[in-house]
Design a protein around this motif. Structure first.
Motif, PDB file in Angstrom:
ATOM      1  N   SER A  64       0.704  -1.324   0.238  1.00  9.28           N
ATOM      2  CA  SER A  64       0.248  -0.178  -0.197  1.00  9.28           C
ATOM      3  C   SER A  64       0.728   1.211   0.005  1.00  9.28           C
ATOM      4  N   GLY A  65       0.757   2.069  -0.746  1.00  8.84           N
ATOM      5  CA  GLY A  65       0.534   3.213  -0.667  1.00  8.84           C
ATOM      6  C   GLY A  65      -0.037   4.237  -0.953  1.00  8.84           C
ATOM      7  N   PRO A  66       0.451   5.853  -1.734  1.00  8.48           N
ATOM      8  CA  PRO A  66      -0.415   7.008  -2.559  1.00  8.48           C
ATOM      9  C   PRO A  66      -0.443   6.604  -3.891  1.00  8.48           C
ATOM     10  N   ALA A  67      -1.594   6.438  -3.661  1.00 10.37           N
ATOM     11  CA  ALA A  67      -2.218   5.978  -5.408  1.00 10.37           C
ATOM     12  C   ALA A  67      -2.741   6.806  -6.375  1.00 10.37           C
ATOM     13  N   ALA A  68      -2.335   6.467  -7.417  1.00  5.47           N
ATOM     14  CA  ALA A  68      -2.396   7.317  -8.890  1.00  5.47           C
ATOM     15  C   ALA A  68      -4.061   7.719  -9.340  1.00  5.47           C
ATOM     16  N   GLY A  69      -4.082   7.148  -8.420  1.00  2.00           N
ATOM     17  CA  GLY A  69      -5.890   7.241  -8.856  1.00  2.00           C
ATOM     18  C   GLY A  69      -6.718   8.178  -8.343  1.00  2.00           C
ATOM     19  N   ALA A 149      -1.729   9.458 -15.518  1.00  2.00           N
ATOM     20  CA  ALA A 149      -3.407   9.724 -15.982  1.00  2.00           C
ATOM     21  C   ALA A 149      -2.819  10.333 -17.557  1.00  2.00           C
ATOM     22  N   PHE A 150      -3.731  10.035 -18.377  1.00  2.00           N
ATOM     23  CA  PHE A 150      -3.221   9.674 -19.990  1.00  2.00           C
ATOM     24  C   PHE A 150      -3.583  10.814 -20.180  1.00  2.00           C
ATOM     25  N   LEU A 151      -4.325  11.613 -19.468  1.00  2.00           N
ATOM     26  CA  LEU A 151      -4.277  13.522 -19.904  1.00  2.00           C
ATOM     27  C   LEU A 151      -3.751  14.335 -19.029  1.00  2.00           C
ATOM     28  N   GLN A 152      -3.007  14.991 -19.502  1.00  2.00           N
ATOM     29  CA  GLN A 152      -2.176  15.532 -18.683  1.00  2.00           C
ATOM     30  C   GLN A 152      -2.438  17.221 -18.395  1.00  2.00           C
TER      31      GLN A 152
END
Length: 737
Positions: A64-69, A149-152
């Motif tokens: 576990s850790g900080p999630a990009a989602g 993320a796909f969009l920046q």
């Protein structure tokens, strides 16, 4: 976990924890940066995820850790609340909500995601890892590690960033990446056999650091850019760490926006965790299953602690979990160790960590991505049929173009559509048979007949012409929805007016008003005498429906060929069905059954089966299976048989004569019978091993294990007589040329 097992796994876990630490370090910073949170908050979250959640979780391999989602949610929440301290309160409340979800056993939600969607999620994460690391591999580091993320924010996307790197190549980074990939690909080969127990990830990092130092003495075009390294805030002392920590503002507890954000974080973080846990469980070589309710409790406590210490929300993260699995982790010690390393190294040696080039970390993550998205996975899903492949590939594409949760929801929607479509096709089917009155249209209803089957019912009845016969077979039906009952009632009324011979059989008492009053349809003479016979066909149709419901391509795969691992020679007794008592599926056992499970070299049937199994199918295991209560063994001793049966059973009487002294010492007739059954099995193994077919296979080095079993009718238990290597080692004879 006991001490001995801990010692056996500790080396692998510490090695894996080190690799996960190297990958997690830049990801923690990248997620914090993308979330608009302080950089150290990402490290805090990684430490809590590793140590706190690692200790409490029931998963052995998830990390576990900080999630990009959650980056978009976190960034928007901080802006909405105008205060990072107020946001930390939302994180604490979200953790409390997760604890409640765990206590009410909401973790079972994770069990409702189909495997094709989970596999699609893994493949998509693998592809995203590869795409996102390509710029770092070539020295273009405009986006931070952890930005999935796909969009920046700068109006670029994953693909345009790859295009942008072409004009900003850094040959020093490319060289480090090439060296790193070479080491990773060769590490498991014989070339590095003596040192491959050393973590390949650590070797790559060390070589990357040394290479970056060496490149500084070469032309400037080979120097790495300043943003091509890990960036950890350097603290002058451990005390500085405490002074820059931020703490939650509990005065905001009455703020509705704080609660709204807490609910959002709790829902999204829980869902992402459950998805990640199921995905990591699928990667686990030992196929262990994580208790999901316990995981929600662990995540809730983890988020509460993270919020109290100034960290951002955490979840179980697929990238870390997949890296952990690929690095060879065995237990949760790996995740805990990675958390300890994050804490200690960031406090004590941040300067050294800042010398790690992102290019070598890109190589590690690309290898992880490759293992998640192997071509073999796509071909296997394609061979599974469109019902499996379509949701799988839609999930992959949707996650790549959006994010993990949106992509999974899209994949779920497509999977549900296929389930609904198949429900109307597979659970009800029709056949045509012949009776004394001519052609009969037969409709077989499934166990559950619901509104999903209305269209099929209407379509079937619309094709029935006047002066024909219809048989509606509801033998296996347990429930019919009211809408479908009305369709059956309407058809019976229509049948009476159009001279359609309609017979409905098998409906339960509460549907008895539909039962036919006349004769039931029969293929010959009185159908009442044929009911047991017809039940075999009804059970067959039910079995077909069950198999197709679980796998639409079940029979297509079965028809493709057989490759059983086992040949079992058993008794013909109807009470000892070999496939049923072993729980084997069609295609797993090649079998031959005869009275008293005899192996007689002069029997062409058995010898043909044996030859085909050993020489053509290459089975690895042959089992002679007798059973207590065997009628053939009893008849051999009792006498009274004649003809072929008497000749066949004479071999059992030979076994009795050979062991007469032992058997006559047994006073209890039943125990004497049981012992003879065992001796008979052992004798058949001797006969089997003595055949030229088995002798030749063994001398040619073919793997062929031979076992003796006895099945007990009294309790259903199988017993291994343990005769493979004890009594048979000296009977291998040379094969005559």
């Amino acid at each position: 976990m006991n001490v001995s097992s801990l010692k056996n796994t500790l080396k692998s876990d510490l090695s894996s924890g080190l690799v996960v630490f190297l990958v997690a370090l830049p990801l923690c910073l990248g997620v914090a940066l993308a979330s608009g949170a302080p950089l150290l908050s990402g490290i805090i979250t990684g430490v809590v995820g590793g140590i706190v959640v690692g200790c409490l979780s029931g998963s052995q391999l998830a990390v576990s850790g900080p999630a990009a989602g959650l980056t978009t949610i976190v960034a928007a929440a901080i802006i909405t609340l105008h205060s990072y301290e107020a946001f930390l309160l939302s994180v604490i409340l979200a953790g409390g909500i997760q604890i409640v979800l765990g206590l009410v056993k909401a973790g079972k939600i994770g069990l409702y995601f189909p495997s094709n969607v989970i596999k699609g999620m893994l493949a998509a994460i693998g592809i995203i890892l590869i795409l996102k690391q390509i710029p770092h591999a070539f020295g273009y580091d405009a986006d931070a590690e952890g930005d999935m993320a796909f969009l920046q924010a700068d109006n670029n996307n994953t693909f345009s960033e790859i295009n942008n790197l072409l004009s900003k190549l850094n040959f020093g980074a490319i060289l480090i990446f090439a060296i790193s990939m070479t080491v990773l690909m060769l590490w498991d080969t014989r070339m590095f056999k003596k040192v491959k127990s050393f973590p390949a990830g650590l070797v790559v990092v060390i070589l990357g650091v040394l290479a970056s130092i060496g490149l500084n003495s070469l032309p400037e075009s080979l120097h790495l850019r300043t943003n091509s390294f890990v960036k950890i805030p350097v603290l002058s002392s451990v005390g500085d760490f405490a002074t820059i920590l931020k703490f939650p503002d509990f005065s905001q507890v009455s703020n509705p926006a704080v609660w709204t954000i807490a609910l959002t974080i709790a829902f999204v973080a829980s869902l992402e965790t459950l998805l990640s846990i199921e995905a990591v469980d699928k990667l686990d070589p030992q196929k262990r299953s994580t208790p999901l309710n316990r995981e929600l409790l662990a995540q809730g406590i983890g988020n509460t602690v993270s919020g109290l210490l100034g960290g951002i929300p955490l979840t179980a993260v697929i990238v870390r979990g997949a890296t952990n699995v690929n690095a060879g982790a065995k237990t949760k010690v790996s995740a805990i160790f990675h958390g300890v390393l994050l804490l200690v190294t960031v406090l004590l040696i941040p300067g050294i960590l800042n010398m790690i080039p992102l290019a070598c970390l890109a190589a590690i993550l690309i290898m992880v991505g490759y293992k998640l998205a192997k071509v073999k996975l796509f071909t296997e899903m394609y061979k599974s049929g469109w019902n499996q492949f379509t949701p799988f590939i839609v999930t992959v594409v949707a996650i790549i173009l959006t994010d993990l949760l949106k992509g999974v929801l899209v994949g779920m929607a497509v999977s549900i559509i296929f389930i609904l479509v198949n429900a109307t096709k597979d659970l009800i089917y029709s056949t045509e048979s012949t009776s004394e009155n001519g052609k009969v249209q037969r409709l077989v209803l499934s166990e559950q007949v619901t509104f999903l089957n209305k269209a099929h019912l209407n379509e079937f009845f619309s094709k029935i012409k006047p002066h024909t016969s219809v048989w509606i077979d509801a033998t296996q039906t347990k429930y019919i929805e009211q809408d479908c009952l009305e369709i059956l009632q309407d058809f019976k009324a229509r049948a009476a007016g159009e001279h359609i011979a309609c017979t409905i059989t098998g409906l339960k008492d509460h549907y008895s008003f539909l039962e036919a009053k006349g004769e039931l349809i029969a293929h010959d003479h009185d159908h009442s005498k044929q009911q047991p016979y017809q039940a075999l066909f009804a059970n067959n149709r039910k079995w077909i429906a069950e198999k197709l419901h679980l796998d639409i391509n079940y029979f297509t795969k079965l028809n493709a060929g057989q490759s059983p691992q086992y040949l079992i020679v058993g008794c013909s007794d109807s009470r000892a069905p070999l496939e049923l008592i072993t729980g084997a599926q069609p295609g797993e056992i090649f079998s031959q059954r005869n009275i008293a499970n005899q192996v007689i070299p002069s029997d062409p049937n058995l010898m043909s089966v044996l030859q085909y199994a050993v020489e053509a199918l290459k089975v690895k295991h042959i089992i002679i299976c007798g059973h207590y209560g065997c009628g053939g063994v009893r008849a051999a001793l009792a006498g009274g048989t004649s003809g072929n049966l008497d000749q066949w059973l004479s071999h059992v009487r030979d076994v009795y004569r050979t062991h007469k002294d032992e058997l006559e010492l047994i006073q209890d007739p039943e125990m004497q019978h049981r012992r003879l059954v065992e001796l008979n099995v052992k004798e058949q193994i001797y006969q089997l091993r003595s055949t030229s077919i088995v002798q030749k296979a063994l001398q040619n080095g073919q793997v062929l294990n031979i076992y003796g079993w006895v099945y007990d009718l009294a309790d259903g238990m199988l017993h291994d007589l343990q005769v493979q290597d004890i009594e048979l080692n000296n009977i291998v004879k040379p094969v005559l040329a």
